[in-house]
Design an enzyme around this catalytic site. Structure first.
Site, short mmCIF file in Angstrom:
data_model
loop_
_atom_site.label_atom_id
_atom_site.label_comp_id
_atom_site.label_asym_id
_atom_site.label_seq_id
_atom_site.Cartn_x
_atom_site.Cartn_y
_atom_site.Cartn_z
N GLY A 82 10.76 9.89 4.91
CA GLY A 82 10.47 10.78 3.78
C GLY A 82 10.22 12.21 4.23
O GLY A 82 9.67 12.44 5.31
N ARG A 146 16.60 6.70 6.31
CA ARG A 146 15.66 5.66 6.71
C ARG A 146 16.32 4.52 7.50
O ARG A 146 15.81 3.40 7.52
CB ARG A 146 14.98 5.06 5.48
N ASP A 176 5.49 6.21 10.87
CA ASP A 176 5.27 5.02 11.69
C ASP A 176 6.56 4.24 11.93
O ASP A 176 6.85 3.84 13.07
CB ASP A 176 4.16 4.13 11.10
N ASP A 177 7.37 4.04 10.88
CA ASP A 177 8.61 3.28 11.06
C ASP A 177 9.59 4.03 11.97
O ASP A 177 10.23 3.44 12.83
CB ASP A 177 9.27 3.02 9.70
N LYS A 203 5.13 12.74 11.83
CA LYS A 203 5.36 13.27 10.48
C LYS A 203 5.00 12.24 9.43
O LYS A 203 5.24 11.06 9.64
CB LYS A 203 6.85 13.61 10.35
N THR A 204 4.41 12.57 8.37
CA THR A 204 4.33 11.84 7.11
C THR A 204 3.23 12.44 6.24
O THR A 204 2.10 12.64 6.72
CB THR A 204 4.12 10.31 7.23
N ASP A 206 1.79 10.89 4.14
CA ASP A 206 0.83 9.81 3.87
C ASP A 206 -0.43 9.92 4.74
O ASP A 206 -1.46 9.34 4.41
CB ASP A 206 1.47 8.44 4.12
N LYS A 243 -8.84 15.71 -25.21
CA LYS A 243 -8.31 14.61 -26.02
C LYS A 243 -7.53 13.57 -25.21
O LYS A 243 -7.12 12.56 -25.75
CB LYS A 243 -7.45 15.14 -27.16
N MET A 251 1.21 9.86 -4.33
CA MET A 251 2.01 9.25 -3.28
C MET A 251 1.16 8.88 -2.06
O MET A 251 0.08 9.44 -1.85
CB MET A 251 3.13 10.20 -2.87
N GLY A 252 1.71 8.01 -1.27
CA GLY A 252 1.03 7.47 -0.09
C GLY A 252 1.29 5.99 -0.12
O GLY A 252 0.59 5.25 -0.80
N ARG A 253 2.34 5.57 0.58
CA ARG A 253 2.88 4.22 0.43
C ARG A 253 1.82 3.13 0.60
O ARG A 253 1.71 2.22 -0.21
CB ARG A 253 3.98 3.99 1.46
N ARG A 428 6.33 16.90 -1.39
CA ARG A 428 6.90 16.55 -0.08
C ARG A 428 7.75 17.65 0.53
O ARG A 428 8.01 17.65 1.72
CB ARG A 428 7.76 15.29 -0.19
P1 FBP Z 1 7.40 8.35 5.36
O1 FBP Z 1 6.46 7.24 5.69
O2 FBP Z 1 8.78 8.15 5.85
O3 FBP Z 1 6.84 9.68 5.77
O4 FBP Z 1 7.56 8.44 3.76
C1 FBP Z 1 6.44 8.47 2.98
C2 FBP Z 1 6.74 8.49 1.51
O5 FBP Z 1 6.68 9.80 1.01
C3 FBP Z 1 5.76 7.58 0.78
O6 FBP Z 1 4.59 8.26 0.44
C4 FBP Z 1 6.57 7.08 -0.38
O7 FBP Z 1 6.13 5.81 -0.82
C5 FBP Z 1 7.95 6.99 0.18
O8 FBP Z 1 8.02 7.97 1.19
C6 FBP Z 1 9.01 7.21 -0.84
O9 FBP Z 1 10.24 6.97 -0.25
P2 FBP Z 1 11.61 7.51 -0.76
O10 FBP Z 1 11.70 8.93 -0.31
O11 FBP Z 1 12.61 6.68 -0.04
O12 FBP Z 1 11.64 7.40 -2.24
#
Ligand code: FBP
Length: 556
Positions: A82, A146, A176-177, A203-204, A206, A243, A251-253, A428
């Site tokens: 991401g 990815r 991480d991946d 990088k991330t 998250d 109201k 976000m944050g997987r 992002r």
């Molecule tokens: P990374 O772990 O590769 O940095 O991606 C994080 C992220 O932004 C998550 O927060 C989110 O769930 C995911 O990517 C979304 O993925 P995509 O860009 O494939 O929709």
């Protein structure tokens, strides 16, 4: 008409601050070895799988009076996973270091993520090209992807491409991946005696790629500041119109670092923390009860409005859901394979029949929308695509139902009108904050320092990040130090361990101390937009997460 915005024009001129000793220039540094390391868990297994690169020493760069000379190096770089603000500056830092070391050095960018190096799709960087991207957001300089690097054929192709371009080292900028990919590739290339080095960069957005050495991944700073601006704006709107309840998924997987940081910056009425839900074994219903209770109490005070932050990964941390999703992950591949032409309803029936009774009941109880979203394809690393699961809508629906029931019993007399939001992609690719611009430039520059000294299987690491950049330390951390074994696609695989929010840590404690007050008494903070020019205590401040964690680290 301008071709770029006035802000972008100014940002192109910004000269990122380099970490401490790197300022002396790439030729005037030396290495200090800081002792052998071991994997965070499953040491024996990881040692066996990564025997060539396991347990290497931590590295600190120090300044040297003597100017070093090195052979010509060609480097390939990949942006992976991401997008995260600052990626372009990692490449700019890497490029500048490489050219300063020797103008004959070349940098190649592989296109579209790891698949670019497998398929041989690349560009050669030049000054003019790089200069257009300095201090800009996004990964569009070379694109991202990815693809998981794990097969013999993929590794062979990487080697072929490197030989073609005479590449000595590969830099993988990822989470991480992606850094798991980097570790696998480093091991393979070393085993085959190719002499090709692999360096990772953390990088991330998250914020879950961190440990004792890596203080934070890049992108977290800018993304959380961007979301905090948006949440602050919504708080103003809610407080003006009085109201709506706004349910905002952030976000944050997996880990809840993003939502927690945004909560500390904005002080909303409700913040759910996935790690707390897991630790307290909270059911979906008990989460709904917690949220409803605050809605009712605020209604009794005449406040039929509020803000609730929901972490993207919540659903996978609710114990009954976690078990159900894990069973679903194993069953789904088989069902999709053997019954590709079956209708949705037939697939649900097959899945429920194969699940344990408990999980089948959980699955059955979910609204159609969520069931369908849970059935979507996993990403290439086996992750559920939580960004596509509308937990915020699920909670709104369940809270509404509970409020209706309370109303029927005469226990609630308010009005519940809810709006749902998901902030993820909005942050992002934002223009990097000064912190991310400086940090990323230093990470890239430092990656070349690691290459220059011949290291492989390392993550570029810049430390002391709450201090001014002139005091930042430049280091190398062995990738195997962060690895452990986890189940992916139904099989145990070596992966980098994610850093989750620590329930006993200082950042969560700060929320815990304040949340009751924030729930009922509106203590909203409105952070406003990221500032790039002006006083350092406005423009260069880091996140609360980093400040609180580093304060605690100093105490220990
Ligand atoms: P990374 O772990 O590769 O940095 O991606 C994080 C992220 O932004 C998550 O927060 C989110 O769930 C995911 O990517 C979304 O993925 P995509 O860009 O494939 O929709």
């Amino acid at each position: 008409m301008r071709e770029i915005s006035a802000l972008q024009e100014e940002r192109l001129k910004y000269r990122p601050k380099l970490a401490g000793i790197l300022k002396n220039g790439i030729k005037n540094i030396d290495v200090e070895l800081k002792g052998k390391t071991s994997a965070v868990k499953d040491k024996e297994e990881i040692n066996k799988l990564f025997s060539n690169i396991y347990g290497k020493e931590l590295i600190h760069f120090i300044s040297s009076d003597k100017e070093q000379t090195f052979d010509v190096k060609n480097v390939g770089v990949i942006l992976s996973g991401g997008q995260a603000p600052g990626g372009h500056n990692v490449i700019a830092g890497l490029y500048d270091a490489l050219k300063q070391a020797n103008p004959k050095n070349e940098l190649y960018g592989f296109l579209g993520g790891p698949s670019g190096i497998v398929d041989g799709k690349y560009i050669k960087f030049t000054d003019d090209f790089i200069n257009q991207y300095r201090n800009t957001g996004g990964f569009d300089i070379i694109g991202s992807g990815r693809t998981k690097l794990e097969t013999e054929e993929q590794f062979q192709s990487v080697w072929v491409q490197c030989k073609k371009l005479n590449i000595n080292a590969i830099v993988i900028i990822g989470g991480d991946d992606s850094n798991t990919n980097a570790c696998m590739l480093a091991q393979w290339l070393d085993e085959k005696n190719t002499g090709i080095q692999v360096i990772g960069c953390p990088k991330t957005i998250d914020g879950d790629l961190k440990n004792d050495q890596i203080e934070i991944s890049f992108g977290f700073d800018t993304a959380t500041k961007t979301y905090a601006e948006l949440v602050g704006n919504i708080q103003r709107d809610a407080n003006s119109a009085k109201k709506y309840w706004h349910f905002i998924k952030l976000m944050g997987r997996s880990a809840t670092h993003v939502a927690l940081e945004v909560a500390l910056q904005t002080q909303p009425n409700i913040t759910l923390i996935s790690e707390e839900v897991e630790q307290k074994k909270m059911s979906l219903q008990s989460i709904v009860d917690y949220v409803t209770d605050i809605v009712v109490k605020r209604a009794e005070m005449g406040k039929n409005f509020g803000i609730a932050l929901i972490p993207e990964g919540l659903i996978e941390f609710i114990p009954e859901m976690k078990v159900m999703i894990s069973e679903l992950n194993d069953i789904l591949a088989v069902v999709e394979n053997d019954n590709a032409s079956a209708s949705k309803e037939e697939k649900y029936a097959l899945i429920e029949a194969k699940m344990s009774a408990n999980s089948a009941n959980v699955f059955k109880s979910l609204p159609e929308l969520i069931k369908a979203q849970l059935m979507m394809d996993r990403d290439p690393h086996g992750n559920v695509q939580v960004s596509k699961i509308e937990t915020e809508k699920l909670l709104i629906e369940m809270v509404s139902q509970k409020l209706e029931a309370l109303k029927a019993q005469g226990k609630y007399n308010g009005k519940f009108s809810a709006q749902s939001h998901f902030f993820g992609y909005e942050g992002r690719c934002a223009a990097p904050s000064n912190f991310d611009a400086d940090y990323c430039y230093s990470l890239g520059y430092n990656a070349f320092a690691l290459i220059q000294f011949g290291f492989t299987g390392y993550l570029s690491c810049i430390k002391n990040l709450t201090k001014p950049a002139s005091e930042w330390a430049a280091m190398g951390v062995p990738l195997t130090m962060m690895m452990n074994m986890e189940k992916r696609h139904g099989k145990m695989k070596p992966v980098i361990q994610k850093a989750l929010v620590e329930i006993n840590g200082p950042v969560f404690k700060e929320l815990e101390k304040n949340r009751e007050n924030w729930a009922l008494n509106d203590k909203y903070i409105f952070p406003g937009a990221i500032q790039y020019f002006g006083p350092a205590d406005v423009c260069d401040i880091t996140t609360q997460t980093l400040i609180l964690e580093q304060k605690e680290a100093v105490k220990c």
